[in-house]
Scaffold this motif. Structure first.
Motif, short mmCIF file in Angstrom:
data_model
loop_
_atom_site.label_atom_id
_atom_site.label_comp_id
_atom_site.label_asym_id
_atom_site.label_seq_id
_atom_site.Cartn_x
_atom_site.Cartn_y
_atom_site.Cartn_z
N PHE A 119 16.69 79.30 35.85
CA PHE A 119 16.25 79.69 37.19
C PHE A 119 16.85 81.01 37.65
CE2 PHE A 119 16.19 75.03 37.04
CZ PHE A 119 14.83 74.88 37.11
N ALA A 120 17.70 81.61 36.84
CA ALA A 120 18.32 82.88 37.21
C ALA A 120 17.41 84.08 36.92
CB ALA A 120 19.65 83.05 36.50
N SER A 121 16.34 83.85 36.22
CA SER A 121 15.45 84.97 35.90
C SER A 121 14.61 85.34 37.11
CB SER A 121 14.54 84.59 34.73
OG SER A 121 13.64 83.59 35.14
N LEU A 122 14.03 86.51 37.06
CA LEU A 122 13.19 86.97 38.16
C LEU A 122 11.71 86.67 37.91
CD1 LEU A 122 14.93 90.35 39.00
CD2 LEU A 122 15.09 88.18 40.20
N ASN A 123 11.46 85.76 37.00
CA ASN A 123 10.09 85.34 36.73
C ASN A 123 9.54 84.64 37.98
OD1 ASN A 123 7.74 84.30 35.74
ND2 ASN A 123 8.71 83.04 34.15
N PRO A 124 8.38 85.06 38.49
CA PRO A 124 7.86 84.44 39.72
C PRO A 124 7.59 82.95 39.57
CG PRO A 124 6.48 86.30 39.04
CD PRO A 124 7.55 86.15 38.04
N TYR A 125 7.19 82.50 38.39
CA TYR A 125 6.95 81.08 38.18
C TYR A 125 8.24 80.28 38.23
CZ TYR A 125 2.40 82.78 36.82
OH TYR A 125 1.19 83.40 36.82
#
Length: 147
Positions: A119-125
């Motif tokens: 959940f630390a990524s900046l992926n919108p999903y």
């Protein structure tokens, strides 16, 4: 009060009942979500809200509490259910059982930290999925008490 509390449990006994039944509901709902997700290969973000409501209803029914500690139990149990569901969908029920019964704390901590790194990524999903998980935990928190 004896009419409402038919089993004549005091507040501490109802709190213990809320913890036990909330944990049972968390394990059942988490595994159910994980199995559905693993079979269909689709993540249903709205299921996190349903998990929050299900655990809150269980704690509200068996705990019948009005204190903040019942709300905290609802939030913690909802998080546990979501965590178990995500693990079940990725490594199966047998893998989850082996992971927690192995007693190897470093493997459990590493698994938990890698779970949080998703959940630390900046992926919108990933951000939308995280938002639905937080909404489910919030619902588990707010709906666990009798108002």
């Amino acid at each position: 009060m004896k009419i409402y509390n038919a089993r004549y449990l005091d507040n501490n006994q109802r709190f213990i009942a809320a913890i036990i039944t909330g944990f049972i509901a968390a394990v059942i709902l988490g595994n159910l979500y994980g199995l559905i997700t693993a079979l269909l290969h689709v993540e249903f973000s709205l299921m996190f809200i349903a998990i929050g409501y299900g655990i809150a209803a269980t704690i509200k029914h068996f705990g019948r509490g009005v204190h903040t500690r019942f709300m905290i139990v609802g939030a913690i149990m909802t998080f546990i259910a979501i965590f178990i569901g995500d693990l079940t969908s990725s490594i199966s029920i047998n893998g989850v059982i082996v992971l927690f019964t192995s007693g190897n704390l470093s493997v459990i901590v590493t698994t938990f930290l890698s779970y949080l790194r998703i959940f630390a990524s900046l992926n919108p999903y990933a951000l939308i999925s995280l938002a639905f998980r937080l909404i489910g935990i919030y619902i588990g928190y707010t709906q666990s008490v009798i108002l």
